[in-house]
Write a protein that holds these residues in place. Structure first.
Motif, PDB file in Angstrom:
ATOM      1  N   GLY A 216       0.819  -1.110  -0.089  1.00 51.14           N
ATOM      2  CA  GLY A 216      -0.145  -0.044   0.026  1.00 51.14           C
ATOM      3  C   GLY A 216       0.808   1.289  -0.123  1.00 51.14           C
ATOM      4  N   VAL A 217       1.999   1.270  -0.477  1.00 50.17           N
ATOM      5  CA  VAL A 217       2.962   2.428  -0.486  1.00 50.17           C
ATOM      6  C   VAL A 217       2.271   3.529  -1.157  1.00 50.17           C
ATOM      7  CG1 VAL A 217       4.092   1.658  -2.682  1.00 50.17           C
ATOM      8  CG2 VAL A 217       5.212   3.213  -1.200  1.00 50.17           C
ATOM      9  N   GLU A 218       1.506   3.256  -2.324  1.00 49.05           N
ATOM     10  CA  GLU A 218       0.926   4.704  -3.090  1.00 49.05           C
ATOM     11  C   GLU A 218      -0.098   5.161  -2.418  1.00 49.05           C
ATOM     12  OE1 GLU A 218       0.354   4.459  -7.538  1.00 49.05           O
ATOM     13  OE2 GLU A 218       1.053   2.323  -6.908  1.00 49.05           O
ATOM     14  N   GLY A 219      -1.147   4.439  -1.793  1.00 47.17           N
ATOM     15  CA  GLY A 219      -2.272   4.676  -0.831  1.00 47.17           C
ATOM     16  C   GLY A 219      -1.469   5.666   0.480  1.00 47.17           C
ATOM     17  N   GLY A 220      -0.372   5.103   0.896  1.00 45.08           N
ATOM     18  CA  GLY A 220       0.128   5.664   2.081  1.00 45.08           C
ATOM     19  C   GLY A 220       0.774   6.953   1.909  1.00 45.08           C
ATOM     20  N   TRP A 221       1.406   6.939   0.967  1.00 44.87           N
ATOM     21  CA  TRP A 221       2.221   8.467   0.553  1.00 44.87           C
ATOM     22  C   TRP A 221       1.061   9.357   0.225  1.00 44.87           C
ATOM     23  CZ3 TRP A 221       6.203  10.658   1.480  1.00 44.87           C
ATOM     24  CH2 TRP A 221       7.317  10.131   1.618  1.00 44.87           C
ATOM     25  N   ASN A 222      -0.033   9.258  -0.737  1.00 44.21           N
ATOM     26  CA  ASN A 222      -1.028  10.029  -1.010  1.00 44.21           C
ATOM     27  C   ASN A 222      -1.677  10.576   0.342  1.00 44.21           C
ATOM     28  OD1 ASN A 222      -1.122  10.475  -4.020  1.00 44.21           O
ATOM     29  ND2 ASN A 222      -1.497   8.378  -4.211  1.00 44.21           N
ATOM     30  N   SER A 223      -1.946   9.600   1.174  1.00 39.87           N
ATOM     31  CA  SER A 223      -2.581  10.003   2.595  1.00 39.87           C
ATOM     32  C   SER A 223      -1.804  11.171   3.013  1.00 39.87           C
ATOM     33  CB  SER A 223      -3.032   8.830   3.313  1.00 39.87           C
ATOM     34  OG  SER A 223      -3.401   9.190   4.528  1.00 39.87           O
ATOM     35  N   SER A 224      -0.364  10.718   3.207  1.00 31.69           N
ATOM     36  CA  SER A 224       0.660  11.621   3.855  1.00 31.69           C
ATOM     37  C   SER A 224       0.731  12.933   3.172  1.00 31.69           C
ATOM     38  CB  SER A 224       1.898  10.915   3.878  1.00 31.69           C
ATOM     39  OG  SER A 224       2.890  11.582   4.533  1.00 31.69           O
ATOM     40  N   PHE A 225       0.402  12.862   1.781  1.00 33.12           N
ATOM     41  CA  PHE A 225       0.423  14.178   0.939  1.00 33.12           C
ATOM     42  C   PHE A 225      -0.715  15.230   1.339  1.00 33.12           C
ATOM     43  CE2 PHE A 225       3.848  12.433  -2.502  1.00 33.12           C
ATOM     44  CZ  PHE A 225       4.685  12.894  -1.583  1.00 33.12           C
ATOM     45  N   ASP A 226      -1.813  14.300   1.597  1.00 33.69           N
ATOM     46  CA  ASP A 226      -3.297  14.839   1.988  1.00 33.69           C
ATOM     47  C   ASP A 226      -2.776  15.870   3.214  1.00 33.69           C
ATOM     48  OD1 ASP A 226      -4.576  13.971  -0.093  1.00 33.69           O
ATOM     49  OD2 ASP A 226      -5.328  12.293   0.977  1.00 33.69           O
ATOM     50  N   CYS A 227      -2.088  14.995   4.160  1.00 29.42           N
ATOM     51  CA  CYS A 227      -1.885  15.706   5.415  1.00 29.42           C
ATOM     52  C   CYS A 227      -0.826  16.960   5.392  1.00 29.42           C
ATOM     53  CB  CYS A 227      -0.991  14.821   6.488  1.00 29.42           C
ATOM     54  SG  CYS A 227      -2.285  13.560   6.776  1.00 29.42           S
ATOM     55  N   MET A 228       0.088  16.843   4.127  1.00 27.77           N
ATOM     56  CA  MET A 228       1.141  17.882   4.011  1.00 27.77           C
ATOM     57  C   MET A 228       0.514  19.098   3.206  1.00 27.77           C
ATOM     58  SD  MET A 228       4.672  17.562   1.465  1.00 27.77           S
ATOM     59  CE  MET A 228       5.557  18.823   1.238  1.00 27.77           C
ATOM     60  N   ASP A 229      -0.594  18.716   2.365  1.00 23.40           N
ATOM     61  CA  ASP A 229      -1.086  19.836   1.723  1.00 23.40           C
ATOM     62  C   ASP A 229      -2.042  20.617   2.823  1.00 23.40           C
ATOM     63  OD1 ASP A 229      -2.221  21.020  -0.403  1.00 23.40           O
ATOM     64  OD2 ASP A 229      -3.803  19.835  -1.102  1.00 23.40           O
ATOM     65  N   ASP A 230      -2.846  19.762   3.731  1.00 24.65           N
ATOM     66  CA  ASP A 230      -3.457  20.616   4.866  1.00 24.65           C
ATOM     67  C   ASP A 230      -2.375  21.485   5.781  1.00 24.65           C
ATOM     68  OD1 ASP A 230      -5.824  19.283   4.188  1.00 24.65           O
ATOM     69  OD2 ASP A 230      -5.728  17.978   5.632  1.00 24.65           O
ATOM     70  N   TYR A 231      -1.409  20.935   6.087  1.00 30.14           N
ATOM     71  CA  TYR A 231      -0.542  21.610   6.740  1.00 30.14           C
ATOM     72  C   TYR A 231       0.324  22.958   5.936  1.00 30.14           C
ATOM     73  CZ  TYR A 231       3.746  22.661   9.745  1.00 30.14           C
ATOM     74  OH  TYR A 231       4.642  23.227  10.513  1.00 30.14           O
ATOM     75  N   LEU A 232       0.457  22.772   4.846  1.00 35.41           N
ATOM     76  CA  LEU A 232       1.034  23.796   3.938  1.00 35.41           C
ATOM     77  C   LEU A 232      -0.245  24.965   3.518  1.00 35.41           C
ATOM     78  CD1 LEU A 232       2.848  21.788   1.025  1.00 35.41           C
ATOM     79  CD2 LEU A 232       3.831  23.708   2.475  1.00 35.41           C
ATOM     80  N   MET A 233      -1.327  24.559   3.575  1.00 38.81           N
ATOM     81  CA  MET A 233      -2.348  25.395   3.592  1.00 38.81           C
ATOM     82  C   MET A 233      -2.651  26.257   4.941  1.00 38.81           C
ATOM     83  SD  MET A 233      -6.480  24.733   2.399  1.00 38.81           S
ATOM     84  CE  MET A 233      -5.906  24.072   1.020  1.00 38.81           C
ATOM     85  N   ALA A 234      -2.331  25.694   5.997  1.00 44.87           N
ATOM     86  CA  ALA A 234      -2.476  26.250   7.314  1.00 44.87           C
ATOM     87  C   ALA A 234      -1.201  27.361   7.465  1.00 44.87           C
ATOM     88  CB  ALA A 234      -2.485  25.369   8.290  1.00 44.87           C
ATOM     89  N   LEU A 235      -0.207  26.892   6.835  1.00 42.82           N
ATOM     90  CA  LEU A 235       1.168  27.808   6.940  1.00 42.82           C
ATOM     91  C   LEU A 235       0.930  28.866   5.929  1.00 42.82           C
ATOM     92  CD1 LEU A 235       4.073  25.183   7.023  1.00 42.82           C
ATOM     93  CD2 LEU A 235       3.351  26.434   8.866  1.00 42.82           C
ATOM     94  N   THR A 236       0.407  28.634   4.849  1.00 43.00           N
ATOM     95  CA  THR A 236       0.349  29.712   3.802  1.00 43.00           C
ATOM     96  C   THR A 236      -0.718  30.638   4.361  1.00 43.00           C
ATOM     97  OG1 THR A 236       0.987  28.132   2.090  1.00 43.00           O
ATOM     98  CG2 THR A 236      -0.281  30.402   1.245  1.00 43.00           C
TER      99      THR A 236
END
Length: 302
Positions: free
Chosen positions: A143-163
């Motif tokens: 499940g490496v692709e699903g795991g990374w995409n879920s992690s990138f979803d978290c990264m997207d949320d965090y970047l949005m908050a920082l921005t």
């Protein structure tokens, strides 16, 4: 081992995402431990950074903590670091990981992250290379692709908050500049139509941006010709489409005896993101008072 028939692409898993943040910020979030801990790992996981030496030959080690309490340590060695464009590193499960059931883990994994600047956005391309097609298939089955995409979803949320935090901080700074310039048009630009103020002077509340404009228009002519604003202890929290800030401030200037330059005040600001733009929806400006004398306390030396 890879055979002659295996091409590099046959042994790769490629994941591409775009983030609404500049490349320099995405690079920081990818490489700095204080940021990594805020997003790394699938949603619901927490991560601890136990080692980070960002240079060719330097080592890194993270421990992901699952919602069930299980720990997943991973580690690697950086092979190439070109800020803010490219990182190449080995990527493997640490020996400390004990899977819940026997599993044939892939080996020889090399991860390449490429950061492409797209104006104010960034495209991140993550290429996960394997020694063999069999190793790639093992990794995919985990499940490496699903795991990374879920992690990138978290990264997207965090970047949005920082921005968003940077935008709101700039809004606050611009407001202070507009007050000092006595520029009423610039000052009123970010206020929402339904804005409500609790000011340090009467009335108890002012409703609506138009009424608030009249308050500032009547006050600004009484300020000194030249003055500045000193702010302290600014704290800002941003979550989704809402933000909250509070700080202390005072007006300063060469005319030390001017009435407007005599006291510190407290300000609380509430902000809402409406159709992609941050608006001020509430401000509360006040000074504390001595309950025994009912006199305002105007300095920080009390």
């Amino acid at each position: 081992m890879a055979t002659n028939q295996d091409s590099a692409s046959d042994r790769e898993i490629v994941i591409t995402r775009e983030f609404a943040a500049p490349r320099e910020l995405v690079w920081k979030v990818w490489t700095q431990p204080e940021h990594i801990t805020q997003w790394w790992g699938p949603r619901g996981f927490n991560t601890t950074v136990t080692e980070m030496d960002l240079r060719p030959g330097g080592k890194w080690r993270y421990v992901m903590h699952g919602p069930d309490g299980a720990e997943y340590p991973v580690r690697g060695v950086f092979r190439e670091v070109i800020p803010p464009q490219r990182i190449v590193t080995t990527d493997e499960f640490d020996e400390g990981w004990k899977p819940p059931q026997p599993i044939d883990l892939p080996s020889g994994i090399v991860a390449t992250a490429v950061f492409d600047a797209l104006g104010t956005r960034t495209r991140l391309t993550l290429t996960i290379s394997h020694a063999t097609i069999e190793d790639k298939n093992k990794h995919a089955a985990m499940g490496v692709e699903g795991g990374w995409n879920s992690s990138f979803d978290c990264m997207d949320d965090y970047l949005m908050a920082l921005t968003d935090e940077a935008v709101v901080r700039q809004l606050i700074a611009d407001q202070m500049k507009a007050i000092c310039a006595k520029n009423i048009d610039q000052l009123m630009r970010p206020y929402a139509a339904e804005f409500v103020a609790f000011d340090a002077i009467p009335p108890f509340q002012t409703k609506g941006a138009d009424a608030w404009r009249q308050t500032w228009a009547s006050c600004l002519p009484h300020f000194p010709e030249t003055f500045a604003i000193e702010a302290r202890d600014l704290h800002l929290t941003v979550s989704g489409t809402a933000a909250f800030a509070h700080w202390l401030f005072r007006f300063t200037g060469p005319d030390k005896d001017h009435p407007a330059l005599q006291n510190w005040m407290r300000l609380t600001g509430c902000y809402r993101k409406v159709e992609g733009e941050w608006r001020i929806v509430h401000e509360h400006c006040s000074v504390p008072f001595d309950p025994h004398t009912s006199k305002a306390l105007l300095t920080l030396d009390v």
